[in-house]
Enzyme design. Structure first.
Site, PDB file in Angstrom:
ATOM      1  N   GLU A 176     -15.701 -26.527 -21.253  1.00 13.21           N
ATOM      2  CA  GLU A 176     -15.087 -25.677 -20.237  1.00 13.21           C
ATOM      3  C   GLU A 176     -13.904 -26.387 -19.584  1.00 13.21           C
ATOM      4  O   GLU A 176     -12.878 -25.781 -19.294  1.00 13.21           O
ATOM      5  CB  GLU A 176     -16.123 -25.268 -19.189  1.00 13.21           C
ATOM      6  CG  GLU A 176     -17.253 -24.389 -19.744  1.00 13.21           C
ATOM      7  CD  GLU A 176     -18.270 -25.154 -20.588  1.00 13.21           C
ATOM      8  OE1 GLU A 176     -18.275 -26.395 -20.557  1.00 13.21           O
ATOM      9  OE2 GLU A 176     -19.068 -24.484 -21.281  1.00 13.21           O
ATOM     10  N   HIS A 214     -28.093 -18.389 -16.286  1.00 21.00           N
ATOM     11  CA  HIS A 214     -27.280 -17.247 -16.735  1.00 21.00           C
ATOM     12  C   HIS A 214     -27.212 -16.167 -15.654  1.00 21.00           C
ATOM     13  O   HIS A 214     -27.104 -14.984 -15.961  1.00 21.00           O
ATOM     14  CB  HIS A 214     -27.857 -16.619 -18.005  1.00 21.00           C
ATOM     15  CG  HIS A 214     -27.991 -17.549 -19.165  1.00 21.00           C
ATOM     16  ND1 HIS A 214     -29.052 -18.392 -19.337  1.00 21.00           N
ATOM     17  CD2 HIS A 214     -27.162 -17.800 -20.211  1.00 21.00           C
ATOM     18  CE1 HIS A 214     -28.891 -19.100 -20.450  1.00 21.00           C
ATOM     19  NE2 HIS A 214     -27.754 -18.772 -20.987  1.00 21.00           N
TER      20      HIS A 214
END
Lengths: 416, 338
Positions: free
Chosen positions: B60, B129
């Site tokens: 990321e 998540h």
């Protein structure tokens, strides 16, 4: 008119509808790779990062200097645990499809990566798995019921309902809590190993991460600390070719092997046939001996293939040929060890069938018990008060207040 | 007008921008050949090629840093972080670099990067998540932060983000991808095609960043909210038989203070609701700002509802999620107080 891009973009060798192509996987003949002493200089070890350590040949015969001296019992135990892993995966996958659990991750085809490595280590060594090494749980003897209760998020869930299925842990079995965030466990394992060295203990730490995850900065962090402090750690890179739809080329696999990732840091790497139980066992033993002798960390790249989908939320037929698994050049780890044992007169088809039946039965009995403790949607449920525990050692006032607020909320008419 | 769900609307926004501006590129994990794990970039690589829709390595920090470099070199990158829960390895690049490049270079090196990322719970995703990390970014000076609650706003806001000259963090409440969600997981799912905001123009249009939307005009109480909670607020107000004014903040940075203040001055009561953890949540900023401007018009203390101050637990998803029940209880307290 836009100018033509000069950017290089890696391309998967085969996409849906195309013929599978694994010609990019560099193979060495079984038995061909030398086995240097664990004290050998880095320059002597460097070629091991490019070749492929293999023990089992195409006929299932163990050949070459890496062939480990394992007893019939040890080999049969390896086969049993790999088969248990596979059957557990099949069964838990089905329960997810039936809606009994919310999520599942299979390790089909990668059983040797966890089982052989786990068996090659001492029970005092600490393991930092990613989410696809369930075989390690079986190696360490975590009970099937405990594992299933975690998947069910039920009243006996070791995580008290806080984690997605498959994120197991065990303090007594020395299995670290599994993270959904990639690669975080790798530098943590190095830190654990540093602590073992500081405390003068012989234990080492072993960790597993995917080839795709080596792109994360945490992999670099792990290598830096591992080389600076010569931490007694084994950094396994499970190169199963696919990270969801991201093929290994997007982690840099086209230029050099993942085993070679450590060389620039002074950490040697072994590139190993990950579907060869004997090769994985031997390589792990070698790295463990080296670590215990003060030689520091080793990267082990386990060349394998993710036969199943990434998870129950994934559909690999959208990004790779449907028949790709059948073309994987390194075969199936269970079939290969089975063939080896049968060839040596230590196993038979009949015994294999009997073992399959026995393990299926164990799984059935365990599942029956586990569902008795409830699930997300049926039977007894965990008390939602538990949500507020373990945020801190002692519950602060804001959480005490919120726990009371939730109790009132649960009693309100507009909530069902 | 076409019927679109939020996935299609976001896809259309990128399609429109890529067709108009060859400098717009998309990058992220699984976004290219596969089309993204939530299908938001489906078909874009086929249409615009693998040099404009880039599958990225799993890092990321690398994705965001590369996007910065591209932006500084004249491209308009749209980076996808697969889940907001996975944005943290990129946090340094966002906080120390992306947000401050214009400032530290006195305007010489602005980096107009758009970062898209799905956020929020309600899909049984557990603590890795389900997070809503907006407050970690609204506290950073130099990056705009937006979150749509419906397909129409999603497309218009994303086009505005891509065309903006500043970096934008674009948060997508993933529970709303396929339909509005009122907080009751036992009700059958409702598609966007039954909702007026599922009607989305096929071409280019903007929903300006920095403007809140009055979703429903009312007189008795103002509910200030955003994302999934916009839909929960509508149900809660109905349950309580209240003529509530519901405001969708849409843009947290910059914040449309005027719209919020005008409403709270009118109704004299305010509930702030978001899915994120309450403590130090963005609701704290909203409450502080509103009390500064509306103190003398308030009939009751401002109420704040959010997720509990715990990680998002897998098994207790609906006990954690601030559903209609929690909002109703807060509304009750607000209406009783005088």
């Amino acid at each position: 008119m836009t100018p033509v891009s000069r950017l290089y973009v890696p391309n998967s060798p085969a996409r849906p509808g195309q013929a599978p192509d694994f010609s990019y996987v560099r193979l060495s003949p079984a038995g061909a790779v030398p086995r240097p002493a664990v004290g050998a200089a880095l320059s002597e070890l460097e070629p091991l990062a490019q070749s492929l350590i293999r023990v089992l040949d195409d006929e299932g015969v163990a050949v070459g200097p890496w062939a480990p001296a394992l007893t019939a019992d040890e080999l049969q135990q390896g086969l049993r645990l790999m088969l248990l892993t596979r059957l557990y995966d099949e069964r838990m996958f089905r329960t997810q499809r039936q809606g009994r659990i919310s999520f599942y991750v299979k390790s089909t085809g990668e059983e040797a990566v966890s089982v052989a490595a786990g068996l090659a280590l001492r029970s005092t060594d600490m393991l930092f798995p990613s989410y696809r090494q369930q075989g390690l749980q079986f190696v360490r003897g975590v009970s099937l019921v405990d594992m299933m209760c975690q998947l069910l998020s039920n009243t006996r869930d070791m995580c008290k309902g806080r984690q997605l299925p498959v994120f197991y842990h065990s303090v007594p079995k020395r299995l670290f809590t599994i993270s959904g965030n990639l690669t975080t466990q790798v530098p943590q394992a190095v830190g654990w190993a540093m602590a073992a060295a500081i405390q003068g203990r012989e234990d080492l730490a072993a960790t597993w991460t995917g080839e795709g995850s080596t792109a994360e900065p945490d992999f670099h962090n792990a290598l830096v600390f591992a080389t600076v402090y010569r931490a007694p750690a084994i950094l396994n890179v499970v190169n199963n070719q696919w990270a969801i739809s991201t093929f290994q080329g997007f982690a840099g696999g086209e230029q050099r092997s993942f085993a070679a990732r450590g060389l620039g840091y002074g950490v040697p790497g072994l590139r190993v046939d990950g579907n060869d139980f004997l090769a994985v066992h031997a390589a792990t033993r070698w790295a463990a001996e080296r670590a215990r002798a003060g030689g520091g960390a080793t990267v082990i790249e386990l060349v394998t293939y993710r036969v199943a989908a990434h998870s129950t939320s994934d559909d690999p037929t959208r990004y790779r040929p449907k028949d790709e698994p059948a073309h994987w050049p390194l075969g199936d780890p269970i079939e290969r060890l089975k063939r080896h044992l049968i060839g040596r007169g230590l196993w038979s088809e009949a015994r294999h069938q009997a073992l399959t039946t026995e393990l299926e039965e164990l799984l059935s009995v365990a599942w029956k018990e586990a569902v008795g403790y409830g699930s997300l949607n049926e039977g007894p449920r965990l008390d939602s008060d538990l949500m507020f525990e373990d945020v801190f050692k002692a519950m602060p006032q804001n959480l005490i207040d919120q726990r009371s607020e939730l109790r009132r909320e649960r009693g309100m008419p507009w909530r069902k | 007008m076409a019927q679109m769900n939020m996935v299609q609307a976001l896809n259309s926004a990128m399609d429109v921008c890529m067709a108009r501006d060859p400098g717009v590129v998309v990058l992220g994990q699984d976004v290219g050949y596969f089309g993204g794990v939530f299908r938001v970039t489906e078909g874009l690589q086929r249409k615009y090629g693998e040099h404009r829709v880039l599958d990225a390595p799993i890092t990321e920090g690398g994705i965001i840093a590369a996007a910065i470099g591209m932006a500084v070199n004249g491209l308009k990158p749209v980076a996808e972080i697969q889940f907001a829960d996975y944005i943290y390895p990129g946090y340094d690049q966002i906080v120390s670099e992306l947000a401050r490049l214009r400032y530290r270079s006195a305007g010489a090196f602005p980096a107009p990067v758009t970062i898209r990322t799905p956020c929020g719970g309600g899909i049984r995703g557990g603590q890795t998540h389900s997070q809503s990390p907006e407050a970690l970014f609204t506290h950073v000076c130099g990056i705009k932060v937006v979150m749509p609650s419906n397909p129409f706003d999603a497309k218009g806001l994303l086009i505005a983000a891509i065309e903006a000259e500043d970096p934008v963090l674009f948060l997508e409440p993933k529970r709303l991808y396929n339909g509005p969600f009122d907080g009751d997981p036992d009700k059958p799912a409702v598609p966007w095609s039954d909702h007026p905001k599922g009607e989305v123009p096929e071409g280019h249009y903007l929903v300006p960043i920095g403007q809140a939307a009055v979703v429903k005009v009312g007189t008795q109480v103002t509910i200030v909210t955003y994302g999934t909670l916009v839909h929960v607020a509508e149900v809660a107000a109905r349950c309580m038989n209240l003529d509530a004014e519901i405001i969708d903040v849409r843009s947290m940075v910059p914040l449309d203070v005027d719209t919020l203040v005008a409403s709270v001055r009118k109704t004299g009561r305010c509930l702030i609701a978001h899915e994120a953890t309450r403590f130090s949540g963005f609701g704290a900023e909203l409450a502080a700002t509103l009390q500064e401007h509306c103190f003398w018009q308030l009939e009751a203390p401002i109420e704040r509802v959010g997720g509990w101050d715990t990680p998002y637990p897998h098994a207790f998803e609906w006990e954690y999620f601030p559903g209609p029940g929690r909002l109703c209880a807060a509304l009750e307290r607000l209406m009783v107080a005088s």
